[in-house]
Design an enzyme around this catalytic site. Sequence first.
Site: not given
Length: 447
Positions: A114, A198, A355, A393, A396
Site C-alpha cells: 500500500d 478479497e 493471487t 494475479e 508480489l
Amino acid sequence: MNFKLLLVIFVVSSLFISSAQNTYVPVYLMLPLDFINNDGNLNNESELDDWFGKIKNDAGADGVMADVWWGIVESSETNYNWAGYDQLVSLLQKHDLKLQCVMSFHQCGTNTGDTCYITLPQFVLDVGNSNPDIYYTDKNGHRDQEYLSLGVDTETVFNGRSAVDMYNDFMSAFASHFADHLGNTIVEVQVGLGPAGEMRYPAYQLQENLWKFPGVGSFQCFDKYMKASLQESADKAGHSEWNKIPDVEYNSYPYQTSFFTDDKSDNYASQYGDWFLSWYSQQLISHGDRILAKANAIFSGKVQIAAKISGVHWWYKTSNHAAECTTGYFNTDQNDGYKAPAQLFKKYDVLFDFTCLEMSDSAQPSWADCGPQELVQQTLSDANAQGIKYGGENALKVYDTSSFGRIEDVARQGINGFTYLRLTSDLIDNDGNWNNFKGFVWNMHNL
C-alpha cells in the site's frame, strides 16, 4: 495426387492446427493505488497518458485495473463523485484500452504494498465512533477498520441503511453513471468482499504490527453481531457450550496453539472444531452471497463480474491449514475450502480471481510449510469443476522471466485473464524489466 498439392494441404492443415491450439490470454495491469487523489481527480494525468500509450503500442497489453475507492467517491452520504473515473475512461478510450474496475469497499494503507492512505467514508467512520462493533474484532478487542464486519451486512445502523444497502447503492450509482461504457471500455467489475478487496477475514493484520509472516493469524468474530450469531448457531446445533471462539494468537505457529495441534481433544478436527470452522467459513460465504446477488442484479449481461480469493499459502502443507482457516477458508486435509466459494461464484457466473500465480514452493521458507503452487492448482481445479472462469494475479512485484514463466505455465492450463501487479515507473522505465514484461505479454497472447 500431385505432390505439390499434398504439400500445400499439409502446410495449410499444420497452420490450422497451430492456430487452433493457440490460446490468447488477455493481460491487464493494476494502476498505482494513488492514481486518483483524495479529492477525486486523476494524479499525474500526463504521465498516465504516456504510460497507456506505451503499454498499448509497445507491449500490446489489453487494459488496466483500477480501484474505485468507496472512501473517495462517496465522501458524503449518497453523493458520488465520479470525476476522476470519467477522466480515466476518456484516457483509456484514447488508447483503445479496456478497464477492469474494483468496487473497493475497503481501506487502503495497511496492507503489503500500500502506497497511500484511503479510509472508509467519513460518515461510516462516524458511526464506528459510537458503535465500534461495526468492525471486525479480535479476541483482544482490537477493531480492524479496513472493512466493515459481515455482522452488519443486514443491520440498518448507517442512518437507516445496512452495509449491503450501501454497497448496493454504490454499485447502482456506478452502473448508472457509466452505463454507456459497460461492456465496451469497462469489461469487468470485481466486487470487493473484504480487506484488500478479497473475500476473507482480516486474520493476518499488518497494522500496529499485530501479525508477521508466517503466523497463523487470529479469528475475527468478536464483535457483538458475530458473537450473537455464534450463540444462535450453537443453540440450534444443540450444543450451547460451543458458543466459544478458539484462542489463537496472530504470530503462533500451528503446533503452538491448542486448536491447531493434532493430538488435542478439542482441536480443529474434533466435532466442535469442525462445527466452528464450518460456521466461520459459512458466514463468509453468506456474506459473499448477499453482495454478489446485488451485483448480479446490477451488472449481469453487461460486464463480467469477478470476486477475489486470497492466496494464503503458509502452513498449506500441514494437515490443519491453520492460516487459511483463520482467514475463513476451511481447507483442512479433510475439507476442500475452495469448493464452496467456487459454487457461490457459479451461482452468479462470477469469475474466480486468485493471487500468487508467480510463486514457487522452493522460494518459500521450508519451515513454514508453504505451498503456493499446490494452492493455485487446487483453486484452479475447483473453478474448473464448477465450470466457471478463472483469472489470476501475482501477489508480489515481479520482473524476472522465471516468475513470468510460472504464470505462463498456469495459464496454459486454462485461465481467462491475468492482471499484473503493478504499473509503476520501476516497470516502465527499467529497460530490463520492461523487455521481460513485453515478452511475457507476447507469450500470454500466444500460448
